[in-house]
Design a protein around this motif. Structure first.
Motif, PDB file in Angstrom:
ATOM      1  N   TYR A 247     -33.995 -24.624 -14.680  1.00  0.00           N
ATOM      2  CA  TYR A 247     -33.124 -25.217 -15.378  1.00  0.00           C
ATOM      3  C   TYR A 247     -32.052 -24.491 -15.888  1.00  0.00           C
ATOM      4  CZ  TYR A 247     -31.493 -26.265 -20.136  1.00  0.00           C
ATOM      5  OH  TYR A 247     -30.742 -26.654 -21.258  1.00  0.00           O
ATOM      6  N   ASP A 248     -32.070 -23.002 -15.881  1.00  0.00           N
ATOM      7  CA  ASP A 248     -30.875 -22.317 -16.163  1.00  0.00           C
ATOM      8  C   ASP A 248     -29.940 -22.277 -14.790  1.00  0.00           C
ATOM      9  OD1 ASP A 248     -31.798 -21.164 -18.336  1.00  0.00           O
ATOM     10  OD2 ASP A 248     -32.662 -19.483 -17.587  1.00  0.00           O
ATOM     11  N   ILE A 249     -30.370 -22.338 -13.730  1.00  0.00           N
ATOM     12  CA  ILE A 249     -29.391 -22.474 -12.614  1.00  0.00           C
ATOM     13  C   ILE A 249     -28.726 -23.793 -12.370  1.00  0.00           C
ATOM     14  CG2 ILE A 249     -29.508 -22.356  -9.952  1.00  0.00           C
ATOM     15  CD1 ILE A 249     -31.648 -20.371  -9.910  1.00  0.00           C
ATOM     16  N   GLY A 250     -29.536 -24.912 -12.907  1.00  0.00           N
ATOM     17  CA  GLY A 250     -29.211 -26.248 -12.594  1.00  0.00           C
ATOM     18  C   GLY A 250     -27.915 -26.619 -13.610  1.00  0.00           C
ATOM     19  N   THR A 251     -28.412 -26.218 -14.947  1.00  0.00           N
ATOM     20  CA  THR A 251     -27.183 -26.249 -16.061  1.00  0.00           C
ATOM     21  C   THR A 251     -26.022 -25.537 -15.471  1.00  0.00           C
ATOM     22  OG1 THR A 251     -28.515 -24.641 -17.425  1.00  0.00           O
ATOM     23  CG2 THR A 251     -28.686 -26.806 -17.606  1.00  0.00           C
ATOM     24  N   GLY A 252     -26.163 -24.353 -15.148  1.00  0.00           N
ATOM     25  CA  GLY A 252     -25.035 -23.460 -14.626  1.00  0.00           C
ATOM     26  C   GLY A 252     -24.270 -23.943 -13.540  1.00  0.00           C
ATOM     27  N   LEU A 253     -25.018 -24.626 -12.710  1.00  0.00           N
ATOM     28  CA  LEU A 253     -24.124 -25.251 -11.490  1.00  0.00           C
ATOM     29  C   LEU A 253     -23.598 -26.470 -11.949  1.00  0.00           C
ATOM     30  CD1 LEU A 253     -26.816 -25.040  -8.633  1.00  0.00           C
ATOM     31  CD2 LEU A 253     -24.690 -23.871  -8.671  1.00  0.00           C
ATOM     32  N   CYS A 254     -23.841 -27.275 -12.789  1.00  0.00           N
ATOM     33  CA  CYS A 254     -23.374 -28.442 -13.444  1.00  0.00           C
ATOM     34  C   CYS A 254     -22.387 -27.781 -14.406  1.00  0.00           C
ATOM     35  CB  CYS A 254     -24.269 -29.230 -14.307  1.00  0.00           C
ATOM     36  SG  CYS A 254     -25.627 -30.013 -13.594  1.00  0.00           S
ATOM     37  N   SER A 255     -22.080 -26.914 -14.954  1.00  0.00           N
ATOM     38  CA  SER A 255     -21.044 -26.320 -15.825  1.00  0.00           C
ATOM     39  C   SER A 255     -19.994 -25.865 -15.038  1.00  0.00           C
ATOM     40  CB  SER A 255     -21.753 -25.050 -16.574  1.00  0.00           C
ATOM     41  OG  SER A 255     -22.636 -25.450 -17.644  1.00  0.00           O
ATOM     42  N   ILE A 256     -20.339 -25.591 -13.773  1.00  0.00           N
ATOM     43  CA  ILE A 256     -19.102 -25.127 -13.006  1.00  0.00           C
ATOM     44  C   ILE A 256     -18.629 -26.316 -11.920  1.00  0.00           C
ATOM     45  CG2 ILE A 256     -19.235 -22.793 -13.063  1.00  0.00           C
ATOM     46  CD1 ILE A 256     -20.662 -22.911 -10.356  1.00  0.00           C
ATOM     47  N   GLY A 257     -19.285 -27.502 -12.259  1.00  0.00           N
ATOM     48  CA  GLY A 257     -18.684 -28.708 -11.351  1.00  0.00           C
ATOM     49  C   GLY A 257     -19.534 -28.885 -10.398  1.00  0.00           C
ATOM     50  N   ASN A 258     -20.707 -28.320 -10.061  1.00  0.00           N
ATOM     51  CA  ASN A 258     -21.187 -28.385  -8.594  1.00  0.00           C
ATOM     52  C   ASN A 258     -22.842 -29.261  -9.392  1.00  0.00           C
ATOM     53  OD1 ASN A 258     -22.871 -28.446  -6.605  1.00  0.00           O
ATOM     54  ND2 ASN A 258     -22.836 -26.316  -6.146  1.00  0.00           N
ATOM     55  N   PHE A 259     -22.199 -30.652  -9.408  1.00  0.00           N
ATOM     56  CA  PHE A 259     -23.384 -31.585 -10.010  1.00  0.00           C
ATOM     57  C   PHE A 259     -24.470 -31.944  -9.154  1.00  0.00           C
ATOM     58  CE2 PHE A 259     -20.182 -31.954 -13.179  1.00  0.00           C
ATOM     59  CZ  PHE A 259     -20.735 -32.016 -14.448  1.00  0.00           C
ATOM     60  N   ASN A 260     -24.380 -31.910  -8.096  1.00  0.00           N
ATOM     61  CA  ASN A 260     -25.233 -32.390  -7.009  1.00  0.00           C
ATOM     62  C   ASN A 260     -26.293 -31.317  -6.760  1.00  0.00           C
ATOM     63  OD1 ASN A 260     -24.008 -34.815  -6.160  1.00  0.00           O
ATOM     64  ND2 ASN A 260     -22.796 -34.018  -4.429  1.00  0.00           N
ATOM     65  N   ASN A 261     -26.111 -29.876  -6.635  1.00  0.00           N
ATOM     66  CA  ASN A 261     -26.976 -29.013  -6.626  1.00  0.00           C
ATOM     67  C   ASN A 261     -27.598 -28.742  -7.904  1.00  0.00           C
ATOM     68  OD1 ASN A 261     -26.768 -28.391  -3.885  1.00  0.00           O
ATOM     69  ND2 ASN A 261     -24.975 -26.938  -3.923  1.00  0.00           N
ATOM     70  N   GLY A 262     -26.798 -28.933  -8.820  1.00  0.00           N
ATOM     71  CA  GLY A 262     -27.113 -28.549 -10.311  1.00  0.00           C
ATOM     72  C   GLY A 262     -28.332 -29.553 -10.663  1.00  0.00           C
ATOM     73  N   LYS A 263     -28.043 -31.057 -10.176  1.00  0.00           N
ATOM     74  CA  LYS A 263     -29.166 -31.867 -10.390  1.00  0.00           C
ATOM     75  C   LYS A 263     -30.593 -31.697  -9.482  1.00  0.00           C
ATOM     76  CE  LYS A 263     -26.187 -35.968 -11.318  1.00  0.00           C
ATOM     77  NZ  LYS A 263     -25.528 -37.020 -11.045  1.00  0.00           N
ATOM     78  N   ASN A 264     -30.267 -31.120  -8.523  1.00  0.00           N
ATOM     79  CA  ASN A 264     -31.323 -30.791  -7.492  1.00  0.00           C
ATOM     80  C   ASN A 264     -32.274 -29.826  -8.372  1.00  0.00           C
ATOM     81  OD1 ASN A 264     -30.755 -32.543  -5.342  1.00  0.00           O
ATOM     82  ND2 ASN A 264     -29.580 -31.041  -4.238  1.00  0.00           N
ATOM     83  N   TYR A 265     -31.512 -28.794  -8.613  1.00  0.00           N
ATOM     84  CA  TYR A 265     -32.352 -27.648  -9.589  1.00  0.00           C
ATOM     85  C   TYR A 265     -32.966 -28.414 -10.620  1.00  0.00           C
ATOM     86  CZ  TYR A 265     -31.631 -23.383  -6.684  1.00  0.00           C
ATOM     87  OH  TYR A 265     -31.579 -22.556  -5.739  1.00  0.00           O
TER      88      TYR A 265
END
Length: 307
Positions: A247-265
């Motif tokens: 969850y932490d990695i996923g929301t972190g990735l989304c926060s910097i605009g990397n939504f595809n990888n963020g959603k995967n996490y």
């Protein structure tokens, strides 16, 4: 008298901190425990760090310079290999020890069982006008076998540590491939073989500086991913905890605009523990678009800052 005491090797990695490192060096030289050597590893600074360091005329101080910039982990590892002490301590070039730090830790080792490999303490984290005591009182277990607690997150500050040099046998050094969180990864590994002792009092001040590695979100996320993968067998023993890390990695990735990888996490988080309602909430919010997610994130941060 000094020769009868165990020698402590204090390792200070530094890079372009000429304006800060004198405070760190002075705080080590002013220790009430005197039998020390100080190894300053300059990671190829481009400022006048070397000149500043060599202005200190003390036989206990040794200066080493890397020809190229290798990172903080490599600098610490260089210091470890050059050290002669029975114990190793780490100081950061922008932090300040209290004068009795090493004395208190040597005393703690004196009556500790042989399985104790690391003695660490509380500390003050200084950020702008805020002064925060760490580690948090909410932690239920801070000493003994803390392996499972460390799998939840790091609470052992590197500059607070005094450890037996033998902990580094079998090439257990700081992981030089990590762009951040290298201390957390090392504590996870060492906690499989050694127990920790905690001194429940602040023995130093750690200052937040603008170019701190821990402020680089990309580095933090990349390191978090690598550590999870490296120790996945350990993390997988607690599915709820594993879900939190995803969850932490996923929301972190989304926060910097990397939504595809963020959603995967975030999906990994839900698969690891299907009742993680934070993950469910974020995935639901993402259905309404990236802008709605950013508004939710900003509101969440604002509420968190107030509390």
């Amino acid at each position: 008298m000094l020769d009868q005491k165990p020698k402590v090797s204090v390792i200070i990695p530094t890079y372009n901190r000429a304006h800060l490192i004198p405070r760190a060096i002075k705080s080590v030289l002013n220790q009430t425990y005197l039998d020390i050597e100080i190894i300053i590893v300059d990671d190829s600074s481009t400022d006048n760090t070397e000149e500043i360091v060599k202005d200190f005329k003390d036989r206990r101080l040794k200066y080493i310079r890397h020809n190229i910039n290798k990172g903080a982990s490599a600098a610490r590892n260089t210091g470890i290999r050059e050290s002669r002490g029975k114990y190793i301590a780490f100081q950061d070039s922008d932090d300040e020890w209290f004068s009795n730090k090493l004395e208190k830790q040597i005393e703690a080792f004196a009556d500790a069982p042989p399985e104790v490999g690391i003695v660490y303490s509380g500390f003050y984290r200084i950020e702008a006008n805020r002064k925060l005591y760490l580690p948090s009182d909410q932690l239920s277990l801070k000493e003994g076998n803390i392996h499972n607690e460390l799998l939840k997150g790091n609470f052992v500050g590197t500059p607070t540590v005094l450890m037996k040099k033998e902990c580094f046998r079998n090439q257990r050094y700081f992981n030089e491939s990590l762009p951040a969180l290298e201390d957390w990864e090392l504590w996870i590994e060492l906690s499989k073989y050694y127990t920790f002792r905690y001194i429940k009092k602040p023995l130093l001040c750690s200052y937040s500086t603008p170019n701190s590695i821990n402020l680089n979100e990309n580095n933090m996320l990349k390191a978090h991913e690598i550590i999870l993968l490296t120790h996945l067998d350990d993390f997988s023993k607690n599915k709820k905890n594993l879900s939190e890390h995803y969850y932490d990695i996923g929301t972190g990735l989304c926060s910097i605009g990397n939504f595809n990888n963020g959603k995967n996490y975030l999906i990994k988080s839900l698969k690891a523990y299907c009742l993680n309602f934070k993950t469910i909430s974020v995935l639901f919010i993402l259905l309404f678009g990236h802008n709605i997610y950013y508004k939710f994130r900003d509101l969440h941060r604002k509420i968190g800052h107030r509390t």
